[in-house]
Design a protein around this motif. Structure first.
Motif, PDB file in Angstrom:
ATOM      1  N   SER A   1       0.829  -1.195   0.000  1.00  0.00           N
ATOM      2  CA  SER A   1       0.000   0.000   0.000  1.00  0.00           C
ATOM      3  C   SER A   1       0.871   1.255   0.000  1.00  0.00           C
ATOM      4  O   SER A   1       0.570   2.233  -0.685  1.00  0.00           O
ATOM      5  N   TYR A   2       1.948   1.230   0.763  1.00  0.00           N
ATOM      6  CA  TYR A   2       2.856   2.364   0.849  1.00  0.00           C
ATOM      7  C   TYR A   2       3.530   2.649  -0.487  1.00  0.00           C
ATOM      8  O   TYR A   2       3.701   3.811  -0.871  1.00  0.00           O
ATOM      9  N   THR A   3       3.884   1.587  -1.213  1.00  0.00           N
ATOM     10  CA  THR A   3       4.542   1.779  -2.510  1.00  0.00           C
ATOM     11  C   THR A   3       3.547   1.991  -3.643  1.00  0.00           C
ATOM     12  O   THR A   3       3.952   2.278  -4.768  1.00  0.00           O
ATOM     13  N   GLY A   4       2.254   1.855  -3.372  1.00  0.00           N
ATOM     14  CA  GLY A   4       1.236   2.117  -4.376  1.00  0.00           C
ATOM     15  C   GLY A   4       0.937   0.954  -5.294  1.00  0.00           C
ATOM     16  O   GLY A   4       0.323   1.130  -6.337  1.00  0.00           O
ATOM     17  N   ASP A   5       1.341  -0.240  -4.921  1.00  0.00           N
ATOM     18  CA  ASP A   5       1.110  -1.424  -5.749  1.00  0.00           C
ATOM     19  C   ASP A   5      -0.172  -2.112  -5.292  1.00  0.00           C
ATOM     20  O   ASP A   5      -0.161  -3.026  -4.477  1.00  0.00           O
ATOM     21  N   ARG A   6      -1.300  -1.656  -5.821  1.00  0.00           N
ATOM     22  CA  ARG A   6      -2.612  -2.119  -5.367  1.00  0.00           C
ATOM     23  C   ARG A   6      -2.898  -3.570  -5.744  1.00  0.00           C
ATOM     24  O   ARG A   6      -3.577  -4.279  -5.016  1.00  0.00           O
ATOM     25  N   MET A   7      -2.398  -4.024  -6.893  1.00  0.00           N
ATOM     26  CA  MET A   7      -2.684  -5.396  -7.312  1.00  0.00           C
ATOM     27  C   MET A   7      -2.071  -6.408  -6.338  1.00  0.00           C
ATOM     28  O   MET A   7      -2.728  -7.341  -5.894  1.00  0.00           O
ATOM     29  N   TRP A   8      -0.792  -6.205  -5.970  1.00  0.00           N
ATOM     30  CA  TRP A   8      -0.146  -7.142  -5.055  1.00  0.00           C
ATOM     31  C   TRP A   8      -0.706  -7.022  -3.644  1.00  0.00           C
ATOM     32  O   TRP A   8      -0.774  -8.005  -2.908  1.00  0.00           O
ATOM     33  N   GLN A   9      -1.128  -5.825  -3.273  1.00  0.00           N
ATOM     34  CA  GLN A   9      -1.751  -5.653  -1.965  1.00  0.00           C
ATOM     35  C   GLN A   9      -3.054  -6.442  -1.899  1.00  0.00           C
ATOM     36  O   GLN A   9      -3.318  -7.145  -0.921  1.00  0.00           O
ATOM     37  N   THR A  10      -3.866  -6.350  -2.950  1.00  0.00           N
ATOM     38  CA  THR A  10      -5.133  -7.070  -2.982  1.00  0.00           C
ATOM     39  C   THR A  10      -4.910  -8.576  -2.981  1.00  0.00           C
ATOM     40  O   THR A  10      -5.590  -9.315  -2.264  1.00  0.00           O
ATOM     41  N   LEU A  11      -3.958  -9.037  -3.772  1.00  0.00           N
ATOM     42  CA  LEU A  11      -3.679 -10.471  -3.815  1.00  0.00           C
ATOM     43  C   LEU A  11      -3.159 -10.986  -2.470  1.00  0.00           C
ATOM     44  O   LEU A  11      -3.526 -12.070  -2.026  1.00  0.00           O
ATOM     45  N   THR A  12      -2.309 -10.202  -1.827  1.00  0.00           N
ATOM     46  CA  THR A  12      -1.787 -10.607  -0.517  1.00  0.00           C
ATOM     47  C   THR A  12      -2.905 -10.710   0.507  1.00  0.00           C
ATOM     48  O   THR A  12      -2.984 -11.689   1.259  1.00  0.00           O
ATOM     49  N   LEU A  13      -3.779  -9.725   0.542  1.00  0.00           N
ATOM     50  CA  LEU A  13      -4.905  -9.777   1.477  1.00  0.00           C
ATOM     51  C   LEU A  13      -5.852 -10.917   1.149  1.00  0.00           C
ATOM     52  O   LEU A  13      -6.343 -11.599   2.049  1.00  0.00           O
ATOM     53  N   LEU A  14      -6.084 -11.138  -0.144  1.00  0.00           N
ATOM     54  CA  LEU A  14      -6.980 -12.214  -0.549  1.00  0.00           C
ATOM     55  C   LEU A  14      -6.429 -13.570  -0.124  1.00  0.00           C
ATOM     56  O   LEU A  14      -7.136 -14.376   0.484  1.00  0.00           O
ATOM     57  N   PHE A  15      -5.155 -13.818  -0.406  1.00  0.00           N
ATOM     58  CA  PHE A  15      -4.567 -15.111  -0.074  1.00  0.00           C
ATOM     59  C   PHE A  15      -4.272 -15.278   1.413  1.00  0.00           C
ATOM     60  O   PHE A  15      -4.033 -16.385   1.887  1.00  0.00           O
ATOM     61  N   ALA A  16      -4.310 -14.207   2.178  1.00  0.00           N
ATOM     62  CA  ALA A  16      -4.095 -14.312   3.618  1.00  0.00           C
ATOM     63  C   ALA A  16      -5.413 -14.428   4.375  1.00  0.00           C
ATOM     64  O   ALA A  16      -5.508 -15.198   5.340  1.00  0.00           O
ATOM     65  N   LEU A  17      -6.428 -13.684   3.958  1.00  0.00           N
ATOM     66  CA  LEU A  17      -7.653 -13.623   4.746  1.00  0.00           C
ATOM     67  C   LEU A  17      -8.698 -14.667   4.363  1.00  0.00           C
ATOM     68  O   LEU A  17      -9.466 -15.096   5.222  1.00  0.00           O
ATOM     69  N   VAL A  18      -8.738 -15.084   3.117  1.00  0.00           N
ATOM     70  CA  VAL A  18      -9.722 -16.106   2.725  1.00  0.00           C
ATOM     71  C   VAL A  18      -9.445 -17.438   3.428  1.00  0.00           C
ATOM     72  O   VAL A  18     -10.368 -18.026   3.985  1.00  0.00           O
ATOM     73  N   PRO A  19      -8.200 -17.930   3.453  1.00  0.00           N
ATOM     74  CA  PRO A  19      -7.970 -19.171   4.212  1.00  0.00           C
ATOM     75  C   PRO A  19      -8.267 -19.018   5.705  1.00  0.00           C
ATOM     76  O   PRO A  19      -8.787 -19.949   6.325  1.00  0.00           O
ATOM     77  N   CYS A  20      -7.979 -17.848   6.275  1.00  0.00           N
ATOM     78  CA  CYS A  20      -8.300 -17.622   7.687  1.00  0.00           C
ATOM     79  C   CYS A  20      -9.800 -17.717   7.922  1.00  0.00           C
ATOM     80  O   CYS A  20     -10.246 -18.331   8.889  1.00  0.00           O
ATOM     81  N   ALA A  21     -10.571 -17.112   7.038  1.00  0.00           N
ATOM     82  CA  ALA A  21     -12.023 -17.155   7.183  1.00  0.00           C
ATOM     83  C   ALA A  21     -12.551 -18.580   7.015  1.00  0.00           C
ATOM     84  O   ALA A  21     -13.450 -19.003   7.741  1.00  0.00           O
ATOM     85  N   LEU A  22     -11.990 -19.336   6.091  1.00  0.00           N
ATOM     86  CA  LEU A  22     -12.434 -20.716   5.901  1.00  0.00           C
ATOM     87  C   LEU A  22     -12.093 -21.590   7.104  1.00  0.00           C
ATOM     88  O   LEU A  22     -12.889 -22.452   7.494  1.00  0.00           O
ATOM     89  N   VAL A  23     -10.942 -21.363   7.708  1.00  0.00           N
ATOM     90  CA  VAL A  23     -10.576 -22.112   8.919  1.00  0.00           C
ATOM     91  C   VAL A  23     -11.546 -21.790  10.044  1.00  0.00           C
ATOM     92  O   VAL A  23     -12.010 -22.681  10.752  1.00  0.00           O
ATOM     93  N   GLN A  24     -11.882 -20.517  10.196  1.00  0.00           N
ATOM     94  CA  GLN A  24     -12.801 -20.121  11.256  1.00  0.00           C
ATOM     95  C   GLN A  24     -14.185 -20.716  11.033  1.00  0.00           C
ATOM     96  O   GLN A  24     -14.830 -21.179  11.975  1.00  0.00           O
ATOM     97  N   LEU A  25     -14.658 -20.707   9.789  1.00  0.00           N
ATOM     98  CA  LEU A  25     -15.966 -21.289   9.505  1.00  0.00           C
ATOM     99  C   LEU A  25     -15.979 -22.786   9.787  1.00  0.00           C
ATOM    100  O   LEU A  25     -16.954 -23.313  10.324  1.00  0.00           O
ATOM    101  N   SER A  26     -14.896 -23.465   9.443  1.00  0.00           N
ATOM    102  CA  SER A  26     -14.863 -24.901   9.730  1.00  0.00           C
ATOM    103  C   SER A  26     -14.816 -25.160  11.229  1.00  0.00           C
ATOM    104  O   SER A  26     -15.442 -26.101  11.714  1.00  0.00           O
ATOM    105  N   LEU A  27     -14.108 -24.338  11.970  1.00  0.00           N
ATOM    106  CA  LEU A  27     -14.067 -24.516  13.419  1.00  0.00           C
ATOM    107  C   LEU A  27     -15.420 -24.231  14.063  1.00  0.00           C
ATOM    108  O   LEU A  27     -15.807 -24.898  15.016  1.00  0.00           O
TER     109      LEU A  27
END
Length: 68
Positions: A16-42
Protein backbone atom coordinates in the motif's frame (compact mmCIF):
# COMPACT_ATOMS: atom_id res chain seq x y z
CA UNK A 1 -0.85 -18.86 12.63
CA UNK A 2 -0.80 -15.41 14.17
CA UNK A 3 2.68 -14.62 12.88
CA UNK A 4 1.73 -15.64 9.33
CA UNK A 5 -1.29 -13.34 9.41
CA UNK A 6 0.78 -10.51 10.87
CA UNK A 7 3.44 -10.96 8.19
CA UNK A 8 0.80 -10.84 5.46
CA UNK A 9 -0.67 -7.65 6.92
CA UNK A 10 2.77 -6.03 7.13
CA UNK A 11 3.51 -7.01 3.54
CA UNK A 12 0.15 -5.64 2.45
CA UNK A 13 0.88 -2.37 4.23
CA UNK A 14 4.22 -2.18 2.42
CA UNK A 15 2.47 -2.72 -0.91
CA UNK A 16 0.00 0.00 0.00
CA UNK A 17 2.86 2.36 0.85
CA UNK A 18 4.54 1.78 -2.51
CA UNK A 19 1.24 2.12 -4.38
CA UNK A 20 1.11 -1.42 -5.75
CA UNK A 21 -2.61 -2.12 -5.37
CA UNK A 22 -2.68 -5.40 -7.31
CA UNK A 23 -0.15 -7.14 -5.06
CA UNK A 24 -1.75 -5.65 -1.97
CA UNK A 25 -5.13 -7.07 -2.98
CA UNK A 26 -3.68 -10.47 -3.82
CA UNK A 27 -1.79 -10.61 -0.52
CA UNK A 28 -4.91 -9.78 1.48
CA UNK A 29 -6.98 -12.21 -0.55
CA UNK A 30 -4.57 -15.11 -0.07
CA UNK A 31 -4.09 -14.31 3.62
CA UNK A 32 -7.65 -13.62 4.75
CA UNK A 33 -9.72 -16.11 2.72
CA UNK A 34 -7.97 -19.17 4.21
CA UNK A 35 -8.30 -17.62 7.69
CA UNK A 36 -12.02 -17.16 7.18
CA UNK A 37 -12.43 -20.72 5.90
CA UNK A 38 -10.58 -22.11 8.92
CA UNK A 39 -12.80 -20.12 11.26
CA UNK A 40 -15.97 -21.29 9.51
CA UNK A 41 -14.86 -24.90 9.73
CA UNK A 42 -14.07 -24.52 13.42
CA UNK A 43 -17.43 -22.90 14.11
CA UNK A 44 -19.63 -25.27 12.12
CA UNK A 45 -17.76 -28.57 12.15
CA UNK A 46 -16.79 -28.50 15.82
CA UNK A 47 -20.15 -26.95 16.73
CA UNK A 48 -18.76 -24.22 18.95
CA UNK A 49 -21.92 -22.19 18.38
CA UNK A 50 -24.22 -24.83 19.86
CA UNK A 51 -22.31 -24.90 23.14
CA UNK A 52 -23.59 -21.43 23.95
CA UNK A 53 -20.13 -20.03 24.62
CA UNK A 54 -20.14 -16.43 23.40
CA UNK A 55 -16.42 -15.93 24.14
CA UNK A 56 -15.47 -18.73 21.76
CA UNK A 57 -17.73 -17.29 19.07
CA UNK A 58 -16.16 -13.86 19.58
CA UNK A 59 -12.69 -15.35 19.23
CA UNK A 60 -13.74 -17.01 15.98
CA UNK A 61 -15.06 -13.70 14.67
CA UNK A 62 -11.74 -12.05 15.56
CA UNK A 63 -9.89 -14.81 13.65
CA UNK A 64 -8.41 -16.20 16.88
CA UNK A 65 -10.33 -19.49 16.92
CA UNK A 66 -7.30 -21.79 16.44
CA UNK A 67 -5.79 -20.44 19.64
CA UNK A 68 -8.74 -21.77 21.68
Amino acid sequence: FVSETAAALCLSAEYSYTGDRMWQTLTLLFALVPCALVQLSLVFIHRDVSRDRPLVLLLHLLQLGPLV
